[in-house]
Each structure stands twice: as structure tokens, then as C-alpha cells.
Design a protein around this motif. Structure first.
Motif, mmCIF file in Angstrom:
data_model
loop_
_atom_site.group_PDB
_atom_site.id
_atom_site.type_symbol
_atom_site.label_atom_id
_atom_site.label_comp_id
_atom_site.label_asym_id
_atom_site.label_seq_id
_atom_site.Cartn_x
_atom_site.Cartn_y
_atom_site.Cartn_z
ATOM 1 N N VAL B 117 -37.878 -26.045 57.078
ATOM 2 C CA VAL B 117 -37.446 -24.513 57.666
ATOM 3 C C VAL B 117 -35.707 -24.742 58.000
ATOM 4 O O VAL B 117 -35.218 -25.583 58.680
ATOM 5 N N MET B 118 -34.973 -23.892 57.412
ATOM 6 C CA MET B 118 -33.535 -23.829 57.752
ATOM 7 C C MET B 118 -33.494 -22.890 58.694
ATOM 8 O O MET B 118 -33.330 -21.832 58.671
ATOM 9 N N ASP B 119 -33.107 -23.633 60.097
ATOM 10 C CA ASP B 119 -33.111 -22.784 61.315
ATOM 11 C C ASP B 119 -31.808 -22.645 61.754
ATOM 12 O O ASP B 119 -31.046 -23.557 62.198
ATOM 13 N N ASN B 120 -31.453 -21.158 61.375
ATOM 14 C CA ASN B 120 -30.117 -21.171 61.763
ATOM 15 C C ASN B 120 -30.050 -20.144 63.053
ATOM 16 O O ASN B 120 -28.938 -19.696 63.676
ATOM 17 N N GLN B 121 -31.046 -20.035 63.760
ATOM 18 C CA GLN B 121 -31.073 -19.207 64.992
ATOM 19 C C GLN B 121 -30.663 -17.911 64.991
ATOM 20 O O GLN B 121 -30.310 -17.410 65.786
ATOM 21 N N ILE B 122 -31.010 -17.315 63.654
ATOM 22 C CA ILE B 122 -30.269 -15.817 63.495
ATOM 23 C C ILE B 122 -30.989 -15.344 62.322
ATOM 24 O O ILE B 122 -31.505 -16.111 61.357
ATOM 25 N N TYR B 123 -31.155 -13.825 62.202
ATOM 26 C CA TYR B 123 -31.519 -13.373 60.714
ATOM 27 C C TYR B 123 -30.543 -13.132 60.136
ATOM 28 O O TYR B 123 -29.452 -12.150 60.619
ATOM 29 N N GLY B 124 -30.009 -13.878 59.104
ATOM 30 C CA GLY B 124 -28.919 -13.661 58.132
ATOM 31 C C GLY B 124 -28.801 -12.599 57.313
ATOM 32 O O GLY B 124 -27.856 -11.820 57.040
ATOM 33 N N LEU B 125 -30.055 -12.549 56.363
ATOM 34 C CA LEU B 125 -29.843 -11.602 55.311
ATOM 35 C C LEU B 125 -30.127 -10.268 55.785
ATOM 36 O O LEU B 125 -29.477 -9.192 55.059
ATOM 37 N N THR B 126 -30.584 -10.148 56.938
ATOM 38 C CA THR B 126 -30.428 -8.634 57.480
ATOM 39 C C THR B 126 -29.426 -8.476 58.527
ATOM 40 O O THR B 126 -29.205 -7.387 59.416
ATOM 41 N N THR B 127 -28.296 -9.212 58.297
ATOM 42 C CA THR B 127 -27.001 -9.039 58.944
ATOM 43 C C THR B 127 -26.921 -9.460 60.513
ATOM 44 O O THR B 127 -26.314 -8.508 61.254
ATOM 45 N N GLY B 128 -27.699 -10.290 60.942
ATOM 46 C CA GLY B 128 -27.254 -10.701 62.263
ATOM 47 C C GLY B 128 -28.114 -10.328 63.532
ATOM 48 O O GLY B 128 -27.661 -10.251 64.660
ATOM 49 N N GLN B 129 -29.377 -10.150 63.232
ATOM 50 C CA GLN B 129 -30.336 -9.804 64.521
ATOM 51 C C GLN B 129 -30.743 -11.295 65.282
ATOM 52 O O GLN B 129 -30.920 -12.134 64.419
ATOM 53 N N ALA B 130 -31.339 -11.144 66.162
ATOM 54 C CA ALA B 130 -32.045 -12.072 66.933
ATOM 55 C C ALA B 130 -32.981 -12.910 66.281
ATOM 56 O O ALA B 130 -33.914 -11.911 65.906
ATOM 57 N N SER B 131 -33.423 -13.885 66.268
ATOM 58 C CA SER B 131 -34.637 -14.582 65.515
ATOM 59 C C SER B 131 -35.391 -15.384 66.751
ATOM 60 O O SER B 131 -35.046 -15.394 67.810
ATOM 61 N N PRO B 132 -36.661 -15.823 66.334
ATOM 62 C CA PRO B 132 -37.410 -16.328 67.296
ATOM 63 C C PRO B 132 -36.804 -17.515 67.783
ATOM 64 O O PRO B 132 -37.071 -18.026 68.948
ATOM 65 N N THR B 133 -35.659 -18.123 67.081
ATOM 66 C CA THR B 133 -35.238 -19.603 67.822
ATOM 67 C C THR B 133 -33.804 -19.083 68.439
ATOM 68 O O THR B 133 -33.132 -20.096 68.766
ATOM 69 N N THR B 134 -33.316 -17.817 68.642
ATOM 70 C CA THR B 134 -31.928 -17.750 69.109
ATOM 71 C C THR B 134 -32.288 -17.695 70.804
ATOM 72 O O THR B 134 -33.378 -17.412 71.100
ATOM 73 N N GLU B 135 -31.229 -18.714 71.193
ATOM 74 C CA GLU B 135 -31.389 -18.836 72.671
ATOM 75 C C GLU B 135 -31.461 -17.681 73.559
ATOM 76 O O GLU B 135 -30.710 -16.557 73.313
ATOM 77 N N LYS B 136 -32.042 -17.722 74.789
ATOM 78 C CA LYS B 136 -31.849 -16.734 75.584
ATOM 79 C C LYS B 136 -30.499 -16.238 75.878
ATOM 80 O O LYS B 136 -29.699 -17.211 75.983
ATOM 81 N N ASP B 137 -30.404 -15.020 76.129
ATOM 82 C CA ASP B 137 -29.001 -14.533 76.679
ATOM 83 C C ASP B 137 -28.023 -14.638 75.622
ATOM 84 O O ASP B 137 -26.979 -13.781 76.046
ATOM 85 N N GLY B 146 -27.562 -9.571 75.259
ATOM 86 C CA GLY B 146 -28.261 -10.851 75.290
ATOM 87 C C GLY B 146 -29.676 -10.768 75.234
ATOM 88 O O GLY B 146 -30.291 -9.813 75.744
ATOM 89 N N THR B 147 -30.187 -11.746 74.523
ATOM 90 C CA THR B 147 -31.543 -11.750 74.174
ATOM 91 C C THR B 147 -32.469 -11.808 75.642
ATOM 92 O O THR B 147 -31.850 -12.548 76.365
ATOM 93 N N ILE B 148 -33.524 -11.291 75.748
ATOM 94 C CA ILE B 148 -34.514 -11.345 76.770
ATOM 95 C C ILE B 148 -35.492 -12.511 76.880
ATOM 96 O O ILE B 148 -35.819 -13.335 77.868
ATOM 97 N N GLU B 149 -35.699 -12.619 75.615
ATOM 98 C CA GLU B 149 -36.802 -13.687 75.356
ATOM 99 C C GLU B 149 -36.502 -15.132 75.019
ATOM 100 O O GLU B 149 -35.357 -15.346 74.855
ATOM 101 N N LEU B 150 -37.370 -15.949 75.623
ATOM 102 C CA LEU B 150 -36.977 -17.366 75.543
ATOM 103 C C LEU B 150 -37.188 -17.661 73.695
ATOM 104 O O LEU B 150 -37.749 -17.267 73.155
ATOM 105 N N ALA B 151 -36.512 -18.740 73.560
ATOM 106 C CA ALA B 151 -36.382 -19.362 72.220
ATOM 107 C C ALA B 151 -37.770 -19.888 71.863
ATOM 108 O O ALA B 151 -38.124 -20.658 72.791
#
Lengths: 613, 287
Positions: B117-137, B146-151
Motif C-alpha cells: 500500500v502506497m500510503d500518502n495520507q491523501i487522495y491524490g488522483l482526485t486532487t487532494g481530499q482527506a483519506s482514511p490515514t489523514t491525521e486528525k485536524d 481540519g479532519t474530524i475523524e481519527l486516522a
């Protein structure tokens, strides 16, 4: 005085957990082994809490096409069943029941109907023997061969040993003895069977059988009624046949796994019902785009959404036609009989591999879960055609080579010299993605045409649709899939009344056989569709593809299968009145409940029975 | 040993210059070369996303499937022909977002394949939305405040679901990463290699320097024992000033293929003859 008929009907009713299925199956199997033709349909009722199940079994000395709509003999395993169906038993028939459970009075049944109440505890010493004892009384009263049931008891409890077999055999004999002493022989008798031991199966096992015959080696599924019995049947034969059965976390996984297995060269299948198929939708297009041969069984049940999980409907045709975005080759098969479940599954695997596309097999609960005798299928020379499969590709191999038929020979992963990538993105003949950096409209057009061209060739090799019955009939009944046999029998019934009808029941639904269906429909004098849905999905498809309209319509969407009488009555009305304007009629199954029936307040049930609820 | 160049695909990667995925691709090519597995015996299966384009850039068989569905396709392919080396690849959105259900169940199945898994903590191809591993806030295009959900914690999730080889690499250290991949491919069972693979375009927080300051190798600690599940779980939750990479956990457990009755002969399903069922006996059972 016993009347000898060519057929009779037995219903075994009770609540879920009463062992209806096993008692009903034993009776059906005993008959199929005694030289009779059998058709059994298990109707799950859920009007009253606790649920209600009724196995309708019709046996005959001739082929019986449906569960029938008369009730000759009722085995009522509880009072509820008796309340529901007692009055429907025809004169000359009988009701079998356990007097320890409820009391029945002659005014609760029609005239000339015997009440045969067995004191099960006194007879067999154990209430668990109820079904076996009642079967004994039933067999005695009908004058059928008891050895077939005895044989089934020995088979069924073989693993449990004599300690279980013996009391069951005794209970069965006690039931027979009771009926011999205390009841008159049944007035409705069926003539002797022809001595053939006929195979008995349902649509799901026959699809499973066809899959195994076709060399299916991978079946992945998520449980869903009414497709689960296909999973169960297949897993029962996995060890013997080398089939791998994979239960998955969801239907998305089930189809994607089948695609993965198919991609490396395994004949793979998955099965589900409408809701699960909805989840598979995206992967149907994946199989289309990656040109992966995969077979998907969709056993329809009443929708929408969770709908009627244990009921039948033909409501998913448009879902099958429209599943997944974009356009790609797909095949939709709708077997009409048990034999066709077997044959068309084999054909489905061959079409999938020859044309490298998803093949959807549409059945419904009525076909999938029925029990019916059949006269055997071709097991000696099963046609297996794997299509263009390369062992040693030549230099310059292109996985998606554009060819006159659109079919690109397949080299499987693991083959030296043919390394390529298969993508769900649009790609060129080498499999190189042309969706992102290298967009290429002419190449896109070429690849689209390559894939879609496969359908033109596939269409040419499908067996032509045909009309059953007299070509010049006054009315043609039009349908698809599981309603075939009720239409055939209606045609026969109408003929006996001096009315002339025939049947056009389609089984190859996509690609649509436009020319042949148009020609057949144009030759019809009058037409009436028979479909188990609300909107008439087949007639809409026909209109869309041929520009022709079926004139009149009979529809059913209450979850129960069409009853023979319903089709005959509506066809007769149309034939006699010849309406100028389209008639759209719908019918509903009569639950058989008296208008004032209440499970709680009915005085007939009494205190003893109320404990059951 | 094979040459790395044997695994280089016809198409040059279309990733942004500096993308972490280059390092992952190079490491995978190196691992395969060192293991000397012929390209035609490798099947790389991916989903959809920047990183899921990888099968197009490596010389092996490839299947570039649907978003989030690489694992079921890879599982079916491995069960269909277990002689193949099957590697699933994708990103954090693909594997831990839309496909997380498959991830959970694939871990517990222990099919012998590798998941990178190439984990970059962001949705790249769709131009930068939060991903499941994006850190909180963290602020992203879809979480401007800021993200509300925990990574999600991929290493802890894999451990708790029964994966038998759980590793994390950093695409800023290709040699180390290649060794983790080599171990994963050699491992008999389901192996996860989660890779910090920075998105240079849309993730301005979790950059190469950010990781370089924090990552340390578990194997540098003589006391660390990858056979110790509790220790692995503890390390999985270490995050902040110091972030561990390396092999968290490895255990031998029978694979799915080992226990699957249809594979007892050892012959891959795809190579077994089609006409195996005794149809007459089956027919007899209907009577």
C-alpha cells in the motif's frame, strides 16, 4: 368408491421448524422413486407470527408442469394450517393431523372430506415422530408404495444408526396401521406409476450440476435467498469434484474473486439474488472491459430492496440489462426448465469463454427452489468449448488484438512471452491504458467496436426462439423463464375447453433476437404476456427491441407463483371477449383464510393450541 | 539473479516528479530481481488511484481492476493459480477506504500473497481530499477546517485481523523497502507492506523531510522481536516524534491454500483438467 385419476395434490403445512421440508421432500422423493412425475413448491407464508410453510406437491402418471391449484389431501402439522386450508380440500379428499395438537370438527371442512386424526403420542410414544406417523397414514390412504418411504427413512438416518431408524420405521408403520383401521381408503387415487425411478431436483442444483459438468472449478458467493441453496448444493460436491467454494465477505468480493480466478484460466461462477447482484454491478462492467469470462447466477426474489426474501418475482430483468456503467458485451440467459438450467449453464460457460464476457443466468425463487422430476440430461458428451486460449503465443502477441470477430486470443498469466496488463481503463490492443496520458479517440473507437462486435457473432449462434403449440392459435401467451411451464399447462387446459392458444417463452434474452422474435410476434393473432412483475419488463424489452407491442397482460407481484387457473381464466376471458383496447390484469394468490379468521380468537384453536404461538 | 531492468515496463510512470511511488516501484523491481522470479510468473493486481497505475509500469502480468477491489481479484487469481507470485498494490484510499472490508477479510484468510500500500495520507488522483490515514485536524480540500475523524492505523488493523507478515517502509529508503518487500514475497502467507509514500503535490504536511526526521528502524533495536505480537501492537501505535518502520510482526501459520481441499493435489486449479466430476454418480444422487 375410489376414483382413479392421473394426478393428485398433497399439501403439507405447518410452521417453520415443523420439518415440512423434510416431510415434503420425503413424500416427493418417495413418489419420484415410485414411477410418478412430481412437482413440488414450498411456499413460505409469513402472514402470521411464527411463520407458516406449506409444501405443495403434485404427482401424476404424466408430466406435471406446475404445483397445480387443487388440494386433494392436506397434512396439517398445526392448527393454523388446518384453519387456512381445511375448507379448500376437495370432496373425496382428506385431512391428516395429530389429535394431540388440535381438535378438528367435520364442519371445518367441506362435504365428503375425511378427517384422519392420529393420536401420535399414544401411537408412537414420541411427538417427534409426528411427521413420520402422518406420512404413514397418508401413504396408506393414497394406496402408494410404502417401501419407498421406508427406504428413505433408512437412507436419511443411516449415519445415526438403528437406534433412530427403528422407531421411525415403527412410527411410519403405526401411522399406516391407524389409517388402515380407522379411515376409509382415499377416494382420490392416482393410477400406478410406470416403475421408473425419476431424478428429482430444483433449479439451483441443476445449475450447480451444469456448472460441474462444464468444468467450473471456482464458486464464490455470499449467502442470499434464494441463491443460497446453490451454494449449499455445490459445497456438498466440492470434495468429490475438486470444486473450490469460497464464501466471501460480500457480493462485491464474490464477483471480483470469480473474475480473478477466471483471469488466470479457471472456469468460475458466482451466484446471488437481486440485492447481491446490485452490489456486483460495478464488477459486471469490469468483466466486460477486461474481457474476462465469468458466469453470474441471479436468482430473483420479490423486490425492491429487501422486498420479499422468500418469495418469487421476475423483477430484475432491467437490472440485469442495465447493470454497470457504459456499454459492453453481456449475455443474459433465462432457463425455463430444470433441463435448461443444466444445459444453459454449460452453454453459458462456453459463451463466456468463447466471447470473453460476463454471462448472466436469470432464474427466480420459483424455478430455483422447486422440486421437480425430470427425464435426465446429457451427461455423456458435454460440449466444452474454451474459445481462443493460447498455450504458446507467437512473437508480437497482443492481448486485445483487434480481430474480425472481436475475440482476442487469450494467453493466461504464467505464459512466457505474452506478458501484458489487463485494465479496466480503456486500453489499446496491447493493454496499454489510453485513458490518462495517452488519450486516443480513434483507438478508443476501435477498441469499443472490437468489443461490441463480439455480440454480433454471438447473436448468430444462439438457438432460435420458437412457439410451442399450434402455429395458428388464436392467442399467444408471451413470457420468459420460470413461467414457461404454467403457460404450457394453461395452453393444454384451454385446448381441452376447445380454445386455441400457444406459447412464446423466451430464454435467450440478451443479445436480443430481434429478427426472430419480430417474425414470430407478427405471425400471432392475439397476444397476452404472463409476467411475475408489475411493469411488464419483458414486454417493454420486446417493444424496445422490435417496436412491437404485446396486446394484453397478466401480471403477478404478490410473491407467489402464478396458479394455473389464473392464467387459464384470463386467457379464456381474452379469447372470448377479444378486447380492442389493451387489458392489463393482475392476480393474487388466495391464502385460503376464512374471512373471519383470527389466530388468537378463533374458537377452533382452543387453549391447547394457543400455547404454540 | 535477474536484472532489475527485466522488470521495467514499456510505459514510463506518469506520476508527478518526486512522487513517493517511484521509490516503491523501484524497490519492487529490485525485490523481484533479487528473488529471481520470472516476470511471466508474477501477477500484479491493483485498484484505482495514482499508485494503482503501477501494474502498467512494471514488466509482469498485471490486472488493473476497480477502485478498492484489488484484494478480491488478487485472492481469486492466487486461489486459481497458486504457482503465480501474486502482488496486490494500491493506495490508502483504495485499500483502507473503499476497500477496507476486503482488507480485513484478506488478512484473516492468510492467502499467500503480498499487499503493498502506497500510503500518502491523501487522495491524490482526485486532487487532494482527506483519506482514511489523514491525521486528525489536518486541512485538506474536503476538510478545510481540519479532519474530524481519527486516522486509521493500517499496521494495528492488519495485526488484529490476522495478517502473518506486517511491515512498514518508507519510499525515501529504497534499499530498506526492497528488503521488506523481499521478505513479504518470500513469506508463506498474507503479507502487508504499508509504505510511507509522500504525495509531493497534495500533501504538504507528511513530506520526505517530515518522515526523515521521525522514522527509525525496528531492526536497529536489538531487543525488538517481530515474533512478539504484543510488542508489535505496541509499536503499531507509536506515532509522533518517532515513527517505527521495518518488520513489525511475522508468524508462520498454514495458508488458505494449504488447507483448501481443492488444492490438496498441489496442482493449481487452472491446470486441473475440466472433466473431473463423475456426472453419472451425481445424477444418481438426484434419484
Amino acid at each position: 368408491m375410489a376414483q382413479t385419476h392421473t394426478e393428485l395434490t398433497v399439501w403439507i403445512g405447518g410452521s417453520a421448524g415443523d420439518g415440512i421440508a423434510s416431510a415434503g421432500e420425503s413424500f416427493a422423493k418417495a413418489c419420484s422413486r415410485s414411477g410418478y412425475h412430481v412437482f413440488a413448491y414450498n411456499s413460505y407464508q409469513s402472514v402470521i407470527r411464527g411463520g407458516h410453510v406449506c409444501m405443495h406437491t403434485r404427482i401424476g402418471t404424466h408430466k406435471v408442469y406446475t404445483q397445480g391449484d387443487e388440494l386433494d389431501y392436506l397434512v396439517a402439522l398445526n392448527a393454523d394450517s388446518f384453519q387456512r386450508y381445511g375448507k379448500r380440500v376437495v370432496p373425496g379428499g382428506a385431512v391428516f393431523y395429530n389429535t394431540d395438537k388440535f381438535k378438528a370438527a367435520p364442519d371445518q371442512v367441506g362435504p365428503d372430506v375425511q378427517l384422519i386424526g392420529l393420536p401420535v403420542m399414544a401411537l408412537a410414544g414420541n411427538q417427534l415422530m409426528q411427521n413420520t406417523a402422518l406420512l404413514g397414514a397418508l401413504i396408506q390412504t393414497l394406496g402408494l408404495d410404502p417401501d419407498a418411504i421406508r427406504e428413505l427413512i433408512r437412507e436419511r438416518f443411516a449415519k445415526k444408526g438403528e437406534a433412530v431408524i427403528k422407531p421411525n420405521l415403527e412410527a411410519f408403520d403405526k401411522g399406516m396401521g391407524f389409517a388402515r383401521e380407522h379411515a376409509k381408503p382415499g377416494a382420490i387415487r392416482v393410477g400406478p406409476g410406470d416403475g421408473k425411478r425419476r431424478p428429482l431436483a430444483g433449479g439451483n442444483p441443476m445449475i450447480g450440476f451444469g456448472a460441474l459438468a462444464a468444468g467450473c472449478r471456482f464458486y464464490s458467493a455470499y449467502p442470499m435467498t434464494p441463491a443460497s441453496s446453490l451454494l449449499h448444493w455445490l459445497v456438498g460436491y466440492a470434495a468429490k469434484t475438486g470444486l473450490m467454494v469460497k464464501q466471501c465477505e460480500d457480493e462485491i468480493s464474490a464477483l471480483n474473486m470469480a473474475i480473478g480466478a477466471a483471469h488466470v484460466g479457471v472456469r468460475a461462477m458466482t451466484g446471488t439474488s437481486g440485492g447481491g447482484f446490485a452490489l456486483m454491478t460495478e464488477a459486471v462492467g469490469e468483466a466486460g472491459m477486461t474481457e474476462t469470462p465469468v458466469v453470474i447466477v441471479e436468482a430473483m426474489r420479490g423486490g425492491p430492496s429487501t422486498g420479499l426474501p422468500t418469495k418469487t418475482e421476475q423483477g430484475d430483468l432491467f437490472q440485469l440489462l442495465g447493470a454497470s456503467q457504459g456499454e459492453f458485451p453481456r449475455v443474459i440467459l433465462a432457463p425455463r426448465t430444470l433441463q435448461e438450467c443444466y444445459d444453459m449453464t454449460i452453454h453459458g460457460f462456453n459463451l463466456a469463454e468463447r466471447y470473453q464476457c460476463p454471462v448472466l443466468i436469470a432464474t427466480d425463487l420459483y424455478l430455483a427452489e422447486r422440486l421437480e422430476t425430470f427425464d435426465g440430461v446429457n451427461i455423456t458428451k458435454v460440449p466444452i468449448d474454451r474459445g481462443a486460449l493460447l498455450k504458446q503465443p507467437e512473437n508480437g502477441y497482443r492481448r486485445f488484438a483487434d480481430t474480425p470477430t472481436g475475440v482476442s486470443p487469450r494467453a493466461l498469466p504464467g505464459t512466457p512471452g505474452a506478458v501484458s496488463t489487463t485494465a479496466t481503463d480503456e486500453h489499446d490492443e496491447d493493454g496499454i491504458v489510453i485513458s490518462d496520458v495517452f488519450t486516443n479517440p480513434p483507438m478508443r473507437k476501435k477498441m469499443m467496436e472490437k468489443r461490441m462486435r463480439k455480440m454480433d457473432h454471438l447473436l448468430k449462434e444462439l438457438p432460435a426462439p420458437a412457439i410451442d403449440g399450434p402455429a395458428d392459435a388464436d392467442l399467444t401467451l408471451v413470457g420468459w423463464g420460470s413461467t414457461y411451464q404454467v403457460m404450457l399447462e394453461a395452453m393444454e387446459r384451454l385446448k381441452q375447453e376447445g380454445l386455441s392458444a400457444n406459447v412464446l417463452c423466451l430464454r435467450y434474452l440478451w443479445p436480443f433476437q430481434t429478427e426472430q422474435v419480430s417474425r414470430l410476434l407478427k405471425g400471432c393473432k392475439m397476444t397476452m404476456s404472463v409476467e411475475a412483475n408489475y411493469t411488464g419488463q419483458l414486454v417493454r424489452l420486446i417493444r424496445m427491441e422490435t417496436g412491437l407491442s404485446v396486446q394484453h397482460h397478466l401480471r403477478k407481484y404478490d410473491g407467489e407463483p402464478f396458479e394455473l387457473k389464473q392464467v387459464v381464466d384470463q386467457a379464456r376471458t381474452i379469447l372470448k371477449t377479444k378486447p380492442k383496447e389493451p387489458v392489463v390484469a393482475s392476480v393474487v394468490s388466495d391464502e385460503g383464510l376464512p374471512a373471519d379468521f383470527s389466530p388468537i380468537e378463533s374458537p377452533a384453536l382452543g387453549a391447547e393450541v394457543s400455547r404454540q404461538h | 539473479m535477474a536484472q532489475v531492468k527485466e522488470y521495467i515496463g514499456k510505459i514510463k510512470p506518469d506520476w508527478c516528479p518526486g512522487c513517493g511511488d517511484f521509490g516503491v516501484l523501484n524497490s519492487l523491481q529490485r525485490a523481484l530481481a533479487e528473488l529471481d522470479i520470472a516476470p511471466h510468473n508474477v501477477l500484479v493486481v491493483s485498484g484505482i488511484g495514482c499508485s494503482s497505475n503501477l501494474p502498467g509500469f512494471i514488466h509482469s502480468y498485471g490486472f488493473h481492476g476497480l477502485h478498492g477491489r484489488s484484494l478480491p481479484v488478487a485472492s481469486g487469481a492466487k486461489l486459481g493459480n497458486h504457482a503465480l507470485t501474486v502482488i496486490a498494490t494500491g493506495g490508502d484510499g483504495d485499500g483502507y477506504g473503499i476497500g477496507v472490508g476486503h482488507f480485513v477479510h484478506t488478512c484473516r484468510r492468510n492467502i499467500d500473497m503480498t499487499y503493498i500500500v502506497m500510503d500518502n495520507q491523501i487522495y491524490g488522483l482526485t486532487t487532494g481530499q482527506a483519506s482514511p490515514t489523514t491525521e486528525k485536524d489536518v486541512r485538506t480540500k474536503s476538510t478545510p477546517e481540519g479532519t474530524i475523524e481519527l486516522a486509521l492505523n493500517p499496521v494495528a488493523l492488519a495485526l488484529s485481523c490476522g495478517a502473518t507478515y506486517v511491515a512498514r517502509g518508507f519510499s525515501g529508503d529504497n534499499l530498506h523497502l526492497a528488503q521488506l518487500m523481499k521478505g513479504a514475497i518470500e513469506h508463506k502467507g498474507f503479507a502487508l507492506v504499508d509504505v510511507f509514500s509522500p504525495c509531493v503535490t497534495y500533501n504538504k504536511r507528511n513530506t520526505y523531510p517530515w518522515f526523515r526526521e521521525r522514522v527509525y528502524k525496528l531492526e536497529d533495536d536489538q531487543q525488538y522481536d517481530p515474533a512478539d505480537f504484543r510488542l508489535a501492537m505496541e509499536k503499531a501505535f507509536e506515532w509522533g516524534a518517532r515513527i517505527p518502520i521495518g518488520l513489525f510482526y511475522k508468524v508462520e501459520r498454514p495458508t488458505y491454500e494449504d488447507e483448501e481441499p481443492a488444492l490438496r493435489s498441489g496442482i493449481p486449479l487452472a491446470k486441473q483438467p475440466l472433466e473431473r466430476a463423475d456426472l453419472a454418480a451425481l445424477m444418481e444422487d438426484f434419484i
